[in-house]
Structures are given as C-alpha cells and as structure tokens.
Design a protein around this motif. Structure first.
Motif, mmCIF file in Angstrom:
data_model
loop_
_atom_site.group_PDB
_atom_site.id
_atom_site.type_symbol
_atom_site.label_atom_id
_atom_site.label_comp_id
_atom_site.label_asym_id
_atom_site.label_seq_id
_atom_site.Cartn_x
_atom_site.Cartn_y
_atom_site.Cartn_z
ATOM 1 N N ILE A 12 -2.684 -0.822 -7.403
ATOM 2 C CA ILE A 12 -3.309 -0.528 -6.118
ATOM 3 C C ILE A 12 -2.236 0.007 -5.185
ATOM 4 C CG2 ILE A 12 -4.523 -1.490 -4.138
ATOM 5 C CD1 ILE A 12 -5.700 -3.584 -6.026
ATOM 6 N N ILE A 13 -2.474 1.193 -4.633
ATOM 7 C CA ILE A 13 -1.549 1.829 -3.689
ATOM 8 C C ILE A 13 -2.319 2.057 -2.403
ATOM 9 C CG2 ILE A 13 -0.026 3.793 -3.284
ATOM 10 C CD1 ILE A 13 0.115 4.179 -6.303
ATOM 11 N N SER A 14 -1.795 1.574 -1.310
ATOM 12 C CA SER A 14 -2.531 1.657 -0.052
ATOM 13 C C SER A 14 -1.638 2.184 1.057
ATOM 14 C CB SER A 14 -3.076 0.269 0.333
ATOM 15 O OG SER A 14 -2.016 -0.655 0.470
ATOM 16 N N GLY A 15 -2.291 2.740 2.081
ATOM 17 C CA GLY A 15 -1.588 3.160 3.284
ATOM 18 C C GLY A 15 -0.773 4.415 3.145
ATOM 19 N N VAL A 16 -1.168 5.349 2.280
ATOM 20 C CA VAL A 16 -0.412 6.592 2.104
ATOM 21 C C VAL A 16 -0.860 7.602 3.163
ATOM 22 C CG1 VAL A 16 0.100 8.485 0.543
ATOM 23 C CG2 VAL A 16 -0.171 6.171 -0.353
ATOM 24 N N ALA A 17 0.083 8.190 3.862
ATOM 25 C CA ALA A 17 -0.172 9.263 4.833
ATOM 26 C C ALA A 17 -1.058 8.816 5.985
ATOM 27 C CB ALA A 17 -0.791 10.475 4.134
ATOM 28 N N ALA A 18 -0.932 7.556 6.380
ATOM 29 C CA ALA A 18 -1.656 7.108 7.576
ATOM 30 C C ALA A 18 -0.983 7.688 8.814
ATOM 31 C CB ALA A 18 -1.672 5.586 7.643
ATOM 32 N N GLU A 19 -1.784 8.025 9.834
ATOM 33 C CA GLU A 19 -1.216 8.589 11.058
ATOM 34 C C GLU A 19 -0.305 7.566 11.722
ATOM 35 O OE1 GLU A 19 -4.303 10.048 13.547
ATOM 36 O OE2 GLU A 19 -4.822 11.707 12.220
ATOM 37 N N SER B 103 7.700 -3.723 -2.138
ATOM 38 C CA SER B 103 6.790 -2.873 -1.388
ATOM 39 C C SER B 103 5.573 -3.655 -0.917
ATOM 40 C CB SER B 103 6.330 -1.701 -2.262
ATOM 41 O OG SER B 103 5.348 -0.959 -1.580
ATOM 42 N N GLU B 104 5.129 -3.329 0.283
ATOM 43 C CA GLU B 104 3.889 -3.892 0.798
ATOM 44 C C GLU B 104 2.697 -2.996 0.471
ATOM 45 O OE1 GLU B 104 4.373 -4.425 4.936
ATOM 46 O OE2 GLU B 104 6.002 -5.893 4.770
ATOM 47 N N HIS B 105 2.993 -1.846 -0.136
ATOM 48 C CA HIS B 105 1.940 -0.844 -0.326
ATOM 49 C C HIS B 105 1.534 -0.681 -1.787
ATOM 50 C CE1 HIS B 105 2.661 0.410 3.841
ATOM 51 N NE2 HIS B 105 3.940 0.351 3.536
ATOM 52 N N VAL B 106 2.302 -1.223 -2.708
ATOM 53 C CA VAL B 106 2.019 -1.058 -4.131
ATOM 54 C C VAL B 106 1.985 -2.435 -4.776
ATOM 55 C CG1 VAL B 106 2.714 0.022 -6.298
ATOM 56 C CG2 VAL B 106 3.218 1.153 -4.134
ATOM 57 N N ARG B 107 0.923 -2.729 -5.499
ATOM 58 C CA ARG B 107 0.836 -4.010 -6.201
ATOM 59 C C ARG B 107 0.007 -3.853 -7.476
ATOM 60 N NH1 ARG B 107 -4.006 -6.874 -5.108
ATOM 61 N NH2 ARG B 107 -5.335 -5.869 -3.545
ATOM 62 N N VAL B 108 0.156 -4.834 -8.370
ATOM 63 C CA VAL B 108 -0.555 -4.845 -9.636
ATOM 64 C C VAL B 108 -1.576 -5.971 -9.600
ATOM 65 C CG1 VAL B 108 -0.344 -5.176 -12.121
ATOM 66 C CG2 VAL B 108 1.371 -3.864 -10.889
ATOM 67 N N ALA B 109 -2.755 -5.715 -10.159
ATOM 68 C CA ALA B 109 -3.823 -6.713 -10.139
ATOM 69 C C ALA B 109 -4.574 -6.694 -11.463
ATOM 70 C CB ALA B 109 -4.785 -6.424 -8.979
ATOM 71 N N ASP B 110 -5.537 -7.599 -11.592
ATOM 72 C CA ASP B 110 -6.453 -7.667 -12.738
ATOM 73 C C ASP B 110 -5.710 -7.710 -14.076
ATOM 74 O OD1 ASP B 110 -8.470 -7.563 -10.919
ATOM 75 O OD2 ASP B 110 -8.906 -5.429 -11.207
ATOM 76 N N ASP C 80 5.973 -2.769 -19.030
ATOM 77 C CA ASP C 80 4.560 -2.842 -18.733
ATOM 78 C C ASP C 80 4.343 -2.414 -17.289
ATOM 79 O OD1 ASP C 80 5.297 -4.954 -17.092
ATOM 80 O OD2 ASP C 80 4.630 -6.488 -18.510
ATOM 81 N N LEU C 81 3.109 -2.468 -16.826
ATOM 82 C CA LEU C 81 2.775 -1.923 -15.517
ATOM 83 C C LEU C 81 3.480 -2.675 -14.393
ATOM 84 C CD1 LEU C 81 1.101 0.392 -14.521
ATOM 85 C CD2 LEU C 81 -0.825 -1.141 -14.212
ATOM 86 N N GLU C 82 3.586 -3.985 -14.519
ATOM 87 C CA GLU C 82 4.245 -4.762 -13.469
ATOM 88 C C GLU C 82 5.716 -4.389 -13.356
ATOM 89 O OE1 GLU C 82 3.556 -8.886 -14.053
ATOM 90 O OE2 GLU C 82 1.432 -8.789 -13.552
ATOM 91 N N GLU C 83 6.381 -4.176 -14.498
ATOM 92 C CA GLU C 83 7.786 -3.775 -14.467
ATOM 93 C C GLU C 83 7.942 -2.392 -13.845
ATOM 94 O OE1 GLU C 83 10.184 -5.416 -18.132
ATOM 95 O OE2 GLU C 83 8.202 -4.768 -18.798
#
Length: 987
Positions: A139-146, A126-133, A114-117
C-alpha cells in the motif's frame, strides 16, 4: 527521424478524427507544450492543482530513477552524474552516493527478497509505504498531494521499478482518464486499486505474486530505466506527448479504438507503409531509396532463390545468402526483420533480443548504419505473442515478405497510392498475395489499426466472429470476416463505452470455451481430385471427398473392424495389401479425423490448407465427404516451404496422418495452437549452453577442462547424436547426465538403460498387457521412452535429451528399427510398424547422448550404420581430460594423496593391447577411498575381480594378484613417483 515521416500522413500521430465529447466527459490529454497547459486543463475538466501536482511528482520520479541507474534519459542531471550543468530545482543531497541513496537501496535488495524486505530496504521508516495481507499486498499512499512531502514519490519509483510493474500500470497512473475516481484493474500479475484527491494525493494498493520478485529482478537495469523513463517522459517531454494513448470517443461509429498500449508500434508501423511502401525510402537511413523494385529483385535472388537447408543457425545461413548482396539489399532485409520483431510481446521476444536479430545484418554492411531510436522505442512495447512460429518460421515470414514486395513494386505508383489510402483496398491487396497470416494480418493492423484488430491468429478471429455474430445484421453476417469483426467491435465499443480487447474478460470467455487441447489436434493429407475443376468445387463448397462407391453407407457407429469387413467383401478382387491400405484410408477419413484438425492437399505444386468443421457424410454418389473451412482462397507454392514439409506432402498418395508437421502447418496457416496474444507472465529466456560463465560452472563441478567441454557441447548441438565411450570408471554416465541438464531443464531429460533383453517394443512402442474388464486381460499399444520424449518435444521448444546408458549391451538393430533412418534423415518421416497410419519423425530439438563401456563390448564391433549416425567422443583414463580428473578433484590435496600415482601405475601395468580395459578414476573418487583401508577394500572387491574376469584364460588368479595387486602397484607407484621427483629436482 525524418525517414519515419510521410507527406500524406503524419507517421507519429495516427489519431483518427472523432467527434468531440462534452466537457464533463472529455478524457484527460496532457499538454503538448507548457504554454498551453492551463487552456487544456480547463477543457479536460481537471484542476490545475492536480496536473501541477502530478507533473511535479513524476518530475521527481524521473530524476530519482536517473540517480538510481546512473543516468537520466529525459532530463538534464547534476554535474556529478553527467558533467553537465546542475539543476537548481534538485538539492545537492539528492544526488549524493551515500549509504541511503536510492541506488544503494536498489542494489542491496537480495535476489530472494520477499515483499516486506523490498519495502524495508527501498522505503525505510516510511509512513507512506507498508505491506499488508500476509505479505502479498503493498500500500502506497500520499503521492503528489498538494503541499505534501516528496518522499513517497521516490519510494513509489523504487518499489514499483524493482517489482517490474507492467507498462499498463504506468500508463494508467500517468494518463488515466478517470483519475479523480477510484479505479481497480487486473494488470498482468498485479491487481491494482488507485484513487486521487488533491488533499490526499495518489493512493495505490497493489496485490502481486511474491514468486515474481526474484525472477523479474534479473531484467537488465537499462531496460527497467528505459521503460520507466518512457512512461514518465510523456509528461516531461512535449515531443513525446503526441505519442501518448490514442484517445477516441468510445461512442464513435467510424473507427476502432486500438486495444493495446502499443502507440509507438502503431506509429512506426504506419511509417513502414508511408515511407517504405509509398515513398520507397529507408526507415533506418532517411531519404535512401531501398524500398524499390531493383533492391527487392536483388533480395529475391539472394534470399528466396538461394535457399539454405543446412542445420546451421538462422543468422549463419542468412549471412552466407547475403554475402555478395549490396548494402541496399542488406538494409532492406534488416528493416523487414525489424518489422517482424517489433510487434512481438516481451514474453515472445525481449526488446534486447529484437535488436539482436536486426543489428547483425546491419553490421554486414560496408556502411555503418545504426538502429534508429524510434525502432528501439517500439521494441519496448508489444502487440501480440507470435508463439514458436515467431522464431521457427522467421525464414518463411521473410520469404513471403520479399514475394509480397515483388508484387507491390510491379504495381504502378497511382495504384499503390490508391491502395494505401483505403483500409479495405489495402486488405484486398494484402490478402491476395497469399502470404502467411503472421505477415498479412500484421500489415493490416499496422497499416490501419482503426479498422483491423491486433490479432494474427486467423482461427481466433473466426471464433470471435462466431461467438459475437448475434450482434450482426442477418444480411451481412458471415460474408466478410474483417468487416464482420469491424462491425462487432464498433457495436461493443458503443455498448461498453471503452476499447474492446477480445483477449480479456468478459469478451475472452465468450469465444475461448471450445479450444481443443493442442495435444489432441492432428494434421491430415488428402489426395487431390483428378482435375482442377473438381478442386475448385472443393474450395467453393468447403469440402473434401474420397471415392468409396463399392463400400456402401456408413453410420457414426461404424468402427475399424466393420470397415475392414466391408472392404474385404467389396474389394476382394484387390491384393491384400491394397485392401489393408483402403481400410486404413476409409477408417482415417470416417473415424479418426476430428473437428478442428488441419487438412492439406497438393495439386500442381500448390498447397491448400483448411480446418475440418463437421463430421463425415456418405453421399449419394458413393463418396465420403467432410466440411472444410479453407482459410485462404489462395494456394501456397511448395517452393516457399521447408524441404522436410515438401517431402512429407509429395510422398503421400492416400489419406495420411501428417501430424508430425502440425506445428509448421499451423504456423503457415496462422492457427498455431499455442499462440495467444493475451498478456502472459514473462518466461525466462533460454540459456545459451556455450555461455562462458555457464561453461565455467560446469567445468568446476565436473573437474574437466573447460575448452574440452565447450567442444563437446558444440558437438552435441551440431550432431544431435553423440556416444561417450571408454573403459569402466571414466564417468561417462555421470557426464551424460550433467551434460543433459546443462543443455536443458531436468524435466526434459529421459534416461534409459539398455540390456540384452531390451527390444523395439520397450524403446519405441509396443503392445503391453492391460486390464480389459471383468477380470480379463487385453493388450494396449503403449509408447516407449523414445516416442514419449518425441511427443513432449513437439509441444515444447526446449531441447529434450534422451540418455541411453550402456547402449552397446542391446541388439541395436532390433531396438532401433525405423530409428536408423530417422537418425540420419531428421527432415523425413516414416511409418512405424505398430502405427502405420501415422507419420513419425524426430524433431530438431531431440538430442541423444549414449554411453558405451568398451570393457563390456568393443566399439569396433558396432556396425557401420550406427558409427555413421553418431559422433563418438572417447573418455580414456590415459588421455585428457579424464587423465587429470582425479588430481583436479583432489585439488590442493593431490600432492600428498597416493591415489593419482596408484591409478597411473595400475594402468601402466595393463598392456597397451588391452587399451579398452584400462581403469577409470571414479573407483578412487568414492567417499571410502580416502583411507588406506578404503583403498585396499576397493582394490580387493572392485578392481581385482574386474581384472580377473578380463584376463581369464590368459593369466591365472594368482598371476593377476601378483601383477595387479595393491602391494605390487604401490611398489611401482613409489618407484615411478621417486623417478619423477628426481627428474623434476635435476631440472
């Protein structure tokens, strides 16, 4: 590929001229070369930090995916992977094949994850990828930040590739014009929200369907790598940037903005026009002159004139047709097949299947020619879903394409150059050829995508025009379908400021509200008028008529009973059969025909097809008339149609229901009922029943020889009607069910049991009692299992299998009725005795597997008609593969188990004259047969009563028990077993 270019128009740069936008509105255009990066960034209003960050981010993504799949398509890779020089910018540890490498992560995701696996494996800790709802949102955050870390880029790549993110998602991430703002869009099975800020990076929220994960993971890794690499390559390779999204000022009043992400298809499609149609050169072998009158005439002789109506597969027939053709003719055929397959979406034809269509034709050439990379890249995209016609009508598409090229190369070169330079001249000439719409509409779009919509369904075009006709000036509305759509789309572009896709909300909802269900639509044949002038009047006025001068006026409430009474009164001088035929004809024309039904008529071996519009009317001259939208002003030659359709049309002399040919007529007309260019979830490809792995699994489940099963499967596919016959207990019914589910899905299998009281009304159709209101009972015509299966098969291209168990127990002549004819002539149709107003035929995807117990009734008693229509496969306990079934089923325990020896001794005791009454192994394969008590019980209650019945009158009960009793058979089995052991020892 040099052969893809044109002197008159760059083949890979189909961008029309447009007015420049103000600086604050200009869309992002990625740089064509590194040295122009700063200049283009300034013009587009995008900060250099953002572009650098995205370029760096997707550089890492591209490299990461190369490591994931073992190779990198668009960049050099470390020496450990390719043997080439190692890149200084990639650390050594990034390419190690350790337990935490991206490749190991990808391969270790189980099919049922499933998605969590997925996230836990692809992006651990990872601090940047998580599963919700509740597990359906990632949710993927912080990609290609300066100045930020590179890890989220790798995690984004692993997760999205594993989820098989659609091309449109990559396109939006990489080339979106509004990346500084927050965006949200429905992309296939995904709802995506994203935003970018230099400090925060690219943030994605993706809501997907968990059920898609396991199914989509079956896609070949090479395809995933190619899709991802192609998207990322738009940044990393300057030579691909020119093929990025076509960017046009949405407010332009000159050209359309192409609505699909099919840039390569459009570029290659235009190359077909410039290189093939104009210069006459091959697209696969640059400079080779194959698009010319000589080659086309040769292809016409071998393909169009040498028709093959056999039931063999398309490529088998095509190979025979082109066997003596030159390499040039074969090359031209391959390029035409690539043109037909290229725009089909993935859910209609996979990229690998597109190549599988074309490459066999290239292999038939003496010269070695490979499929060009540009064509392969175009195969990865898609423009429209061709429906089932993209497969079943491929032969007709090619037939019409050759006819079109014959007409094209009869033109003088100046005429050809003039036509391909102007979209409306091109339209007029293409439409005048009379080819099927899936060919002509495709050539319009591929030649001039800035003027014609990416739609090959003519009916959809007309519905769109009707829904948005209020946008047109009154003086031009309804005059020219293509110009109307062009004007409508331009006005919508100016209103919405973006490209217009009529297959997406809100535009789709405006015109798709009145689509009639495919199961309700019918096709009708109407006899032509007596002379050509009256037929021209039909076409010009958009009508069809039949004479009913004696009948008198009809109303909307006039039913069949009333029409019968009117016919009896007005036509009493005619024979009763003629009166019945007139009643049926008038009733069909007045009451049964409905809006959106197809109507066809034939005159001088020319077919005219249209779509019914309004209800029927009674004219002052005593004629019944209906309005028809004749979709083509050019007739279709019968010689270009399938044999079965020609026969159906030529045998009709009155108004007749020819709905058995609805699908074929719809495909020819370009109004196929199940066609939709809208993006859909990709359906799994049909499995090949002859696949070695699948056959091996079937062999292991059934404990039967794999080679024998392969021959049986081939027999069913070839003959379509097969009988499994043999003595009781040989597993005929069980094999029939397993074989049917091997050929298709379980919901496409129907089983019926024949018996002495089974009749035609039970099997095909008949009247059954039904409540008629107020406590009374009436009779309703009800479809039997055969007719119901045929109905499903017509609307579903999968194989549909009918299993007839104990077929010889019924009176077959009474049960089958007209089916006797259809079993031998599948390309013909008949009128059923309870539905004489309709044509009925057996579709090619209907298979019949019957079983016959020879102990109940010998196969020798079957009449010759049945024996000729079915293929027969014997299953006898003394012959392979049934002979070895019990031993195979016991496996390693066979040597110590008495059952094989007992069965062999029992059948040896039955005289050879009673060949059809030997005993099958399934009696001794039951759960209670594993003990001596169980075997004795089976012998006493199953086998001896069966043998008593068979030998009744020849042997007394005591003689049967003395000869075939368990004690006697044990003694015989022990003796034969010792003899076999002694013989083996002496050997």
């Amino acid at each position: 590929m040099d052969g893809m270019q044109s002197n008159s128009r760059p083949a890979m740069d189909a961008q029309p001229q447009s007015r420049p936008l103000p600086d604050d509105q200009a869309p992002v255009q990625w740089p064509r070369a590194p040295q122009h990066q700063a200049e283009r960034q300034a013009k587009s209003g995008i900060s250099s930090g953002l572009l650098a960050a995205l370029a760096t981010a997707f550089s890492v993504v591209s490299l990461t995916l190369g490591v994931v799949f073992g190779s990198i398509l668009f960049m050099p890779v470390p020496e450990s992977t390719t043997g080439g020089p190692q890149q200084d910018t990639v650390p050594d540890e990034g390419v190690e094949d350790g337990p935490s490498s991206p490749g190991d992560r990808f391969e270790s995701v189980p099919d049922s994850a499933d998605l969590e696996e997925v996230v836990e494996i692809c992006a651990p800790n990872s601090e940047h990828v998580r599963v919700a709802d509740e597990g359906n949102t990632i949710i993927i955050s912080g990609v290609a930040a300066e100045g930020g870390p590179e890890e989220p880029v790798e995690e984004l790549a692993c997760v999205l590739v594993l989820l098989d993110a659609p091309d449109s998602l990559w396109d939006h991430i990489i080339t979106t014009r509004a990346i500084d703002g927050q965006q949200e869009e429905e992309l296939g099975a995904y709802t995506v929200r994203w935003s970018y800020h230099p400090d925060d990076g690219l943030n994605l929220t993706i809501v997907t369907n968990l059920r898609l994960i396991a199914k989509r993971r079956s896609r070949r890794i090479s395809q995933i790598r190619a899709r991802f690499g192609r998207a990322c390559g738009r940044i990393m390779r300057p030579d691909l940037i020119a093929k990025g999204p076509l960017v046009i000022d949405p407010s332009t009043d000159q050209v359309l903005i192409p609505a699909r992400n099919d840039t390569t298809i459009r570029a290659v499609g235009r190359s077909y026009i410039d290189v093939g149609f104009d210069r006459g050169e091959s697209l696969f072998v640059p400079g080779r002159p194959v698009w010319n009158d000589k080659t086309v005439r040769e292809l016409y002789y071998h393909y169009n004139l040498q028709t093959d109506d056999s039931n063999d597969r398309f490529h088998e027939k095509l190979e025979r047709q082109l066997a003596s053709a030159s390499d040039d003719a074969k090359l031209l055929m391959a390029e035409l097949m690539a043109l037909q397959a290229m725009p089909l979406t993935r859910n209609s034809l996979k990229p690998s299947s597109k190549a599988d269509r074309v490459e066999p034709v290239l292999r038939w050439m003496d010269e070695n020619v490979a499929l060009p990379e540009e064509i392969k890249e175009a195969f990865l995209e898609g423009t429209w879903n061709g429906g089932t016609g993209a497969h079943t009508m491929l032969w007709k598409w090619l037939f019409d394409a050759v006819e079109l090229l014959r007409a094209w190369f009869r033109l003088l070169p100046p005429e050809r150059s003039h036509i391909i330079a102007d979209p409306w001249e091109w339209r007029d000439w293409i439409r005048g050829t009379g080819g099927m719409p899936s060919l002509t509409e495709a050539l319009l779009y591929l030649g001039f995508p800035e003027h014609f919509l990416p739609i090959i369904n003519v009916e959809h075009k007309r519905k769109i025009r009707g829904a948005f006709s209020h946008l047109l000036p009154e003086q031009i509305a309804g005059v020219d379908l293509d110009r109307d759509l062009f004007e409508i789309t331009l006005r919508l572009q100016r209103q919405y400021g973006d490209r217009i896709d009529f297959y997406r909300p809100p535009f789709r909802d405006e015109w798709q509200t009145t689509v009639r269900p495919s199961g309700e639509r019918r096709a009708w044949y109407v006899p032509p008028p007596h002379d050509d002038a009256e037929l021209e009047y039909w076409i010009d006025q958009g009508i069809i008529t039949i004479s009913a001068g004696r009948l008198g006026p009809l109303t909307s409430a006039t039913d069949r009973t009333t029409i019968r009474s009117m016919v009896e009164s007005a036509y009493g001088h005619l024979d009763y059969a003629d009166r019945a035929a007139l009643t049926m004809e008038f009733h069909s024309f007045w009451s049964l025909m409905q809006r959106d039904d197809l109507v066809a008529t034939v005159q001088d071996d020319q077919l005219w097809i249209g779509v019914l519009k309004h209800g029927a009317a009674y004219g002052p001259g005593g004629e019944l008339s209906r309005n028809v939208d004749w979709y083509s002003k050019q007739p279709i030659a019968l010689t270009g149609l399938s044999q079965s359709l020609r026969i159906e049309l030529q045998r009709s002399v009155a108004v007749a229901d020819i709905s058995v040919k609805l699908t074929e007529l719809s495909q020819i007309l370009g109004v196929e009922t199940d066609t939709s260019e809208e993006d859909q979830e990709e359906s799994p490809p049909p499995l090949d029943p002859l696949n070695p792995a699948l056959l091996q699994g079937l062999s292991e489940r059934l404990h039967l020889d794999e080679a024998w099963l392969r021959e049986l499967v081939s027999l069913v596919q070839d003959r379509k009607q097969v009988v499994l016959y043999g003595p009781p207990g040989t597993g005929k019914t069980y094999l029939a069910q397993e074989l049917a589910e091997h050929l298709t899905d379980r919901d496409a299998v129907t089983l019926v049991q024949f018996h002495p009281s089974y009749a035609y009304e039970d099997f095909i159709e008949g009247f059954r009692p039904a409540p008629a209101g107020e406590g009374s009972v009436g009779f309703v015509l009800t479809a039997g299992p055969l007719r119901d299966l045929v109905r499903k098969a017509r609307n579903d291209s999968r194989p549909h299998v009918l299993i007839i168990d104990e077929m010889n127990r019924a009176h077959l002549a009474k049960v089958f009725g007209e089916l006797y004819f259809l079993l031998e002539y599948r390309n013909r149709s008949v009128r059923l005795q309870y539905s004489p107003e309709e044509s009925f035929s057996l579709p090619e995807n209907v298979y019949i597997i019957a079983t016959m117990n020879t102990a109940d009734r010998s196969i020798a008693l079957l009449d010759a008609a049945i024996r000729r229509r079915f293929a027969f496969e014997e299953m006898h306990p003394e012959e392979a593969p049934v002979r070895d079934l019990l031993s195979n089923w016991l496996g390693q325990n066979a040597s110590g188990d008495p059952r094989p020896a007992l069965l062999r001794a029992l059948n040896e005791a039955i005289p050879e004259s009673d060949h059809d009454f030997k005993i099958g192994p399934s009696y001794l394969m039951r759960a209670d047969a594993g003990s001596d008590e169980g075997i004795a019980r089976i012998w006493r209650h199953d086998l001896l009563p069966l043998l008593e019945e068979h030998f009744h009158g020849r042997m007394s009960r005591s003689e049967v028990h003395e000869t075939f009793g368990l004690g006697a058979i044990r003694l015989a089995a022990g003796t034969s077993l010792r003899a076999a052991t002694e013989e083996q020892t002496s050997t």
